[in-house]
Scaffold this active site. Structure first.
Site, PDB file in Angstrom:
ATOM      1  CB  SER A  43     -15.640 -17.922 -37.961  1.00 32.68           C
ATOM      2  OG  SER A  43     -14.997 -18.963 -38.647  1.00 32.68           O
ATOM      3  CG  HIS A  75      -9.753 -18.859 -39.400  1.00 33.41           C
ATOM      4  ND1 HIS A  75      -9.829 -20.044 -38.724  1.00 33.41           N
ATOM      5  CD2 HIS A  75     -10.997 -18.360 -39.416  1.00 33.41           C
ATOM      6  CE1 HIS A  75     -11.077 -20.261 -38.353  1.00 33.41           C
ATOM      7  NE2 HIS A  75     -11.813 -19.249 -38.766  1.00 33.41           N
ATOM      8  NE  ARG A  97     -10.804 -23.835 -33.185  1.00 38.00           N
ATOM      9  CZ  ARG A  97     -11.579 -22.894 -32.624  1.00 38.00           C
ATOM     10  NH1 ARG A  97     -12.264 -22.060 -33.396  1.00 38.00           N
ATOM     11  NH2 ARG A  97     -11.677 -22.778 -31.322  1.00 38.00           N
ATOM     12  CB  THR A  98      -5.453 -27.820 -36.937  1.00 43.21           C
ATOM     13  OG1 THR A  98      -4.233 -27.118 -37.229  1.00 43.21           O
ATOM     14  CG2 THR A  98      -5.565 -29.024 -37.857  1.00 43.21           C
ATOM     15  CG  HIS A  99     -11.442 -26.366 -38.394  1.00 42.16           C
ATOM     16  ND1 HIS A  99     -10.706 -25.307 -38.861  1.00 42.16           N
ATOM     17  CD2 HIS A  99     -12.464 -25.839 -37.668  1.00 42.16           C
ATOM     18  CE1 HIS A  99     -11.253 -24.183 -38.436  1.00 42.16           C
ATOM     19  NE2 HIS A  99     -12.320 -24.468 -37.708  1.00 42.16           N
ATOM     20  CD  GLU A 198     -24.493 -29.019 -38.300  1.00 43.84           C
ATOM     21  OE1 GLU A 198     -24.964 -27.914 -38.659  1.00 43.84           O
ATOM     22  OE2 GLU A 198     -23.307 -29.176 -37.981  1.00 43.84           O
ATOM     23  CB  SER A 217     -13.872 -25.747 -33.944  1.00 44.91           C
ATOM     24  OG  SER A 217     -14.643 -24.702 -33.381  1.00 44.91           O
ATOM     25  CG  ASN A 240     -25.336 -20.269 -39.387  1.00 40.34           C
ATOM     26  OD1 ASN A 240     -24.140 -20.139 -39.083  1.00 40.34           O
ATOM     27  ND2 ASN A 240     -25.924 -21.434 -39.420  1.00 40.34           N
TER      28      ASN A 240
HETATM   29  I1  8IG Z   1     -20.228 -20.050 -38.898  1.00 38.08           I
HETATM   30  O1  8IG Z   1     -24.662 -24.018 -38.838  1.00 38.08           O
HETATM   31  C1  8IG Z   1     -21.024 -21.874 -38.713  1.00 38.08           C
HETATM   32  N1  8IG Z   1     -20.281 -22.950 -38.465  1.00 38.08           N
HETATM   33  N2  8IG Z   1     -21.669 -27.389 -37.995  1.00 38.08           N
HETATM   34  N3  8IG Z   1     -23.183 -25.688 -38.423  1.00 38.08           N
HETATM   35  C2  8IG Z   1     -21.904 -26.105 -38.216  1.00 38.08           C
HETATM   36  N4  8IG Z   1     -20.864 -25.269 -38.210  1.00 38.08           N
HETATM   37  C3  8IG Z   1     -21.125 -23.976 -38.423  1.00 38.08           C
HETATM   38  C4  8IG Z   1     -22.404 -23.476 -38.642  1.00 38.08           C
HETATM   39  C5  8IG Z   1     -23.500 -24.385 -38.636  1.00 38.08           C
HETATM   40  N5  8IG Z   1     -22.317 -22.149 -38.823  1.00 38.08           N
END
Ligand code: 8IG
Length: 278
Positions: A43, A75, A97-99, A198, A217, A240
Site C-alpha cells: 500500500s 494494489h 501480494r496475497t495476505h 488492532e 503482511s 497512520n
Molecule cells: I495502512 O494500524 C495500515 N495497515 N495491523 N494496523 C495494521 N495494519 C495496518 C495498519 C494498522 N495501518
C-alpha cells in the site's frame, strides 16, 4: 494383470514445484530467462515501478500459476519485469501480494517469494503500509524494518526446516538504504493476522514486546524469502498512528490520503535504493 490404480490421487504439487511452474510461465511470457531481484509493492508504494527502469513485460498476476487478482483495492494486479536504468539487471516487480487474511493459506502467502527465487532473484525488497507506535512519527514516515515479531501463529515453512533468522533484514541492504537517506529510522514490525486493525490494548502489547510498527503482511514473506536464499530489505510506510496512540479512531480515508501524499516521494526513495542494489 491388475489395472493400474486409476483412482489413486495424483501426487500433490509441492510449493517448490508450483513456484517452478510459475517461474517458467513468467520466463515464457516475459522472454526474460533470469531476474536478479524482486520487489513487492504494498500500500502506497505502487508508483515506484515507473521510476526504477524500463518495463519489458507485464503479466496479469491471475495468469501466473498460484497467483490471484489482489484483494486490496489500489494494489496493481500485474507483475512486471523491469530492466533497471543503466544496468543489465532485471527486477521482478509484484504489484500485489496475497495476505494471510484472504484465507488461501500460508502457502499462497509465501508463493510470491518462492517464485521470485525460482526466477533467479537473490534479493527482495518487501514494502508495506502500516500503523506506527512512535508518537514522534507522522503519517507518511518511511521506516526501515530492522527486525520483526510474527504474531500470526504460523510459519511459511513446513517440516523440520530450521532457518536462522538472525539478520533476516539484511544489515548490508539497510546500510545501502541509509546511503540514500541517512535520516530513515529503523523499527520492529509486528505482523498481526488482520484483517481488523488492532485494539488499543493489542497496540500497547505490541509496544511492550518491542514493536514499533503494526501491519498485516511482510513477516511470513520475509521468512519464506530467507528460506529460499534471498537477502531481504523491508520498507514500511507508516500511514497512520496505531489504534489508541492517535487520539482519533483509525480512518481508512486518512490512511489513503497519507499514502497518496507520500506516494511520489517514497517512489523516488525506493527507486534510488534499488539503483544501488548490486
Ligand atoms: I495502512 O494500524 C495500515 N495497515 N495491523 N494496523 C495494521 N495494519 C495496518 C495498519 C494498522 N495501518
Amino acid at each position: 494383470m491388475e489395472q493400474p490404480a486409476r483412482h489413486a490421487a495424483a501426487p500433490a504439487e509441492t510449493p517448490l514445484e508450483r513456484a517452478a511452474r510459475a517461474a517458467s510461465v513468467i520466463a515464457d511470457r516475459s522472454g526474460i530467462a533470469h531476474h536478479d531481484l524482486a520487489l513487492v509493492l504494498g500500500s502506497g508504494w505502487g508508483q515506484a515501478a515507473d521510476l526504477i527502469g524500463e518495463t519489458v513485460s507485464e503479466i496479469p498476476a491471475a495468469e501466473v500459476p498460484g497467483f490471484h487478482a489482489p484483494a486490496v483495492a489500489g494494489h496493481v494486479p500485474v507483475m512486471r519485469s523491469i530492466r533497471l536504468h543503466d544496468s543489465q539487471r532485471v527486477a521482478l516487480v509484484l504489484g500485489s501480494r496475497t495476505h494471510l487474511y484472504e484465507g488461501r493459506g500460508v502457502r499462497a502467502v509465501a508463493h510470491g517469494m518462492r517464485t521470485a527465487a525460482a526466477t533467479g532473484a537473490t534479493r527482495v525488497v518487501l514494502t508495506n503500509g502500516c500503523g506506527g507506535l512512535n508518537p514522534d512519527w507522522a503519517p507518511g514516515q518511511v521506516v526501515l524494518i530492522r527486525d520483526h515479531i510474527n504474531l500470526t501463529a504460523t510459519s511459511p515453512l513446513e517440516g523440520a526446516t530450521f532457518v536462522d533468522l538472525t539478520d533476516l533484514y539484511s544489515q548490508r541492504l539497510r546500510d545501502l538504504a541509509h546511503q540514500v537517506d541517512a535520516s530513515l529510522p529503523e523499527g520492529v514490525y509486528v505482523q498481526f493476522p488482520g484483517p481488523h486493525y488492532e485494539t488499543p490494548a493489542e497496540v500497547r502489547m505490541a509496544g511492550i514486546i518491542g514493536g514499533d510498527l503494526v501491519g498485516m503482511s511482510t513477516t511470513l514473506e520475509a521468512i519464506a524469502a530467507r528460506e529460499a536464499g534471498m537477502e531481504v530489505l523491508g520498507l514500511s510506510l507508516m500511514t497512520n498512528l496505531a489504534a489508541g496512540i492517535s487520539p482519533t479512531p483509525l480512518s481508512h480515508a486518512e490512511v489513503l490520503e497519507a499514502g497518496q501524499e507520500a506516494a511520489p516521494r517514497i517512489a523516488r526513495l525506493l527507486a534510488d535504493i534499488v539503483a544501488r542494489m548490486e
